[in-house]
Enzyme design. Sequence first.
Site, PDB file in Angstrom:
ATOM      1  N   TYR A 142       0.818  -1.208   0.000  1.00 38.84           N
ATOM      2  CA  TYR A 142       0.000   0.000   0.000  1.00 38.84           C
ATOM      3  C   TYR A 142       0.857   1.266   0.000  1.00 38.84           C
ATOM      4  O   TYR A 142       0.426   2.305  -0.467  1.00 38.84           O
ATOM      5  CB  TYR A 142      -0.899   0.032   1.234  1.00 38.84           C
ATOM      6  CG  TYR A 142      -2.220  -0.681   1.070  1.00 38.84           C
ATOM      7  CD1 TYR A 142      -2.262  -2.053   0.830  1.00 38.84           C
ATOM      8  CD2 TYR A 142      -3.411   0.013   1.157  1.00 38.84           C
ATOM      9  CE1 TYR A 142      -3.463  -2.706   0.697  1.00 38.84           C
ATOM     10  CE2 TYR A 142      -4.627  -0.649   1.032  1.00 38.84           C
ATOM     11  CZ  TYR A 142      -4.647  -2.000   0.796  1.00 38.84           C
ATOM     12  OH  TYR A 142      -5.851  -2.631   0.666  1.00 38.84           O
ATOM     13  N   ASP A 224      -2.828 -18.372   0.724  1.00 41.44           N
ATOM     14  CA  ASP A 224      -3.823 -19.107  -0.080  1.00 41.44           C
ATOM     15  C   ASP A 224      -4.509 -20.175   0.767  1.00 41.44           C
ATOM     16  O   ASP A 224      -5.731 -20.346   0.727  1.00 41.44           O
ATOM     17  CB  ASP A 224      -3.173 -19.709  -1.349  1.00 41.44           C
ATOM     18  CG  ASP A 224      -1.884 -20.468  -1.082  1.00 41.44           C
ATOM     19  OD1 ASP A 224      -1.336 -20.380   0.036  1.00 41.44           O
ATOM     20  OD2 ASP A 224      -1.411 -21.169  -2.009  1.00 41.44           O
ATOM     21  N   ASP A 248      -6.245  -6.924   4.076  1.00 46.29           N
ATOM     22  CA  ASP A 248      -7.382  -6.295   3.388  1.00 46.29           C
ATOM     23  C   ASP A 248      -8.286  -7.382   2.814  1.00 46.29           C
ATOM     24  O   ASP A 248      -9.502  -7.362   2.993  1.00 46.29           O
ATOM     25  CB  ASP A 248      -6.853  -5.384   2.269  1.00 46.29           C
ATOM     26  CG  ASP A 248      -7.983  -4.723   1.494  1.00 46.29           C
ATOM     27  OD1 ASP A 248      -8.925  -4.234   2.147  1.00 46.29           O
ATOM     28  OD2 ASP A 248      -7.926  -4.712   0.251  1.00 46.29           O
ATOM     29  N   ASP A 252     -12.132  -9.038   4.495  1.00 50.28           N
ATOM     30  CA  ASP A 252     -13.412  -9.068   3.764  1.00 50.28           C
ATOM     31  C   ASP A 252     -13.984 -10.481   3.764  1.00 50.28           C
ATOM     32  O   ASP A 252     -15.178 -10.694   3.950  1.00 50.28           O
ATOM     33  CB  ASP A 252     -13.232  -8.605   2.303  1.00 50.28           C
ATOM     34  CG  ASP A 252     -13.453  -7.105   2.127  1.00 50.28           C
ATOM     35  OD1 ASP A 252     -13.157  -6.355   3.075  1.00 50.28           O
ATOM     36  OD2 ASP A 252     -13.921  -6.690   1.048  1.00 50.28           O
TER      37      ASP A 252
HETATM   38  C1  IPM Z   1     -10.404  -1.211   3.800  1.00 55.55           C
HETATM   39  C2  IPM Z   1     -10.645  -0.642   2.423  1.00 55.55           C
HETATM   40  C3  IPM Z   1      -9.501   0.299   2.078  1.00 55.55           C
HETATM   41  C4  IPM Z   1      -8.224  -0.510   2.097  1.00 55.55           C
HETATM   42  C5  IPM Z   1      -9.668   1.044   0.743  1.00 55.55           C
HETATM   43  C6  IPM Z   1     -10.966   1.816   0.686  1.00 55.55           C
HETATM   44  C7  IPM Z   1      -8.504   1.927   0.436  1.00 55.55           C
HETATM   45  O1  IPM Z   1     -10.785  -1.659   1.504  1.00 55.55           O
HETATM   46  O2  IPM Z   1     -10.343  -0.434   4.753  1.00 55.55           O
HETATM   47  O3  IPM Z   1     -10.312  -2.432   3.914  1.00 55.55           O
HETATM   48  O4  IPM Z   1      -7.882  -1.156   1.114  1.00 55.55           O
HETATM   49  O5  IPM Z   1      -7.548  -0.488   3.134  1.00 55.55           O
HETATM   50 MG    MG Z   2     -10.834  -3.608   2.339  1.00 52.89          MG
END
Ligand code: IPM
Ligand code: MG
Length: 360
Positions: A142, A224, A248, A252
Amino acid sequence: MKFNIAVLPGDGIGPEVIEQSIEIIMAVGEKYGHKFILTEAKLGGCAIDAYGEPLPSETLELCKNSDAVLLGAVGGYKWDTLPGNKRPEAGLLGIRAGLGLFANLRPAVIYNSLKDASPLRSDIVKDGIDIMVVRELTGGMYFGDRGRKQTNDMGQAAYDTEMYSEFEVERIVRLAFETAMKRKKLLTSVDKANVLESSRLWREVVLKVSADYPEVTLNHMYVDNAAMQLIRNPMQFDVMVTTNMFGDILSDEASMITGSIGMLPSASLGKGTLGLYEPIHGSAPDIAGQDKANPIATILSVAMMMKYSFGLDQIASDIESAVCKVLDKGYRTGDIASPGSNVIGTKMMGCLIKNELLAL
Ligand code: IPM
Ligand code: MG
């Protein structure tokens, strides 16, 4: 006690979920006799529109001078074609880095009454899911060097660099071990050490730090495999620690197995008690302004703020109980609805949680 909170509603559904969370903060003030001074500022797309940049210096200054920051979400179609460093997301990365928030805690918990909302089979989630993803937040790909160059015979090339120093790995890993010590004492470090040199260094540092935490059972897992194991048997995990990029993605995934990304809060922490609290979901421009968004992730982020920045653990668990009570009564926003559930909007969900909190 008195606390200053910077509030950054952001874009899309951000302002709607923040509005409900402010109601909760006010209710906390009223019920427990604390004084919260809220100051709003702009971050993301709305800041680009007003100031021409995603992170105005006023916003960063305000956050630096606050006890905690509450953030909605940033981004939207309107700003999708801007160059990378001018996008709303650059504002979010800028504020994380600008406040030195290197650790991102993302708890993925499945609520009893929401087991039906999990896309996983009931026998897989039957004993509940309670995972804390500890994501490194100010390093790795990042923030590494990136760019483009013209090649002679293969058109343009683009690159992003994954780089971690021992210092950066050690501070996040220590925080993860400390977190594990307060939980089930099980830590999984996720990397790609079979391919990436940065992961090999990551693993060396994890091993070194582990010597200070003999009580914690440590596992290393390739990313993975970790993505697969989260679906196969999520109950095996307690604390997971990983890089910015892998965290990240895995957070999710972890959120979805609990039912909805609309349920997951997060805390971003640095050296002191200043923290930034935000739902892990995005700005969902497709449902913005329609009173459809789930405010629970942001309300639970307020609970994390009470705990991690203000040391008000009891209030944090009271907010969580209020959320549970509303869910137990069958109320659902669209994202967590199942056939036959009582579907309500953002405002009503916020209002019901507030009433439960005040009635506790
Ligand atoms: C998160 C989001 C952010 C990230 C984006 C919006 C930049 O996906 O907070 O997980 O990738 O960190
Ligand atoms: Mg995210």
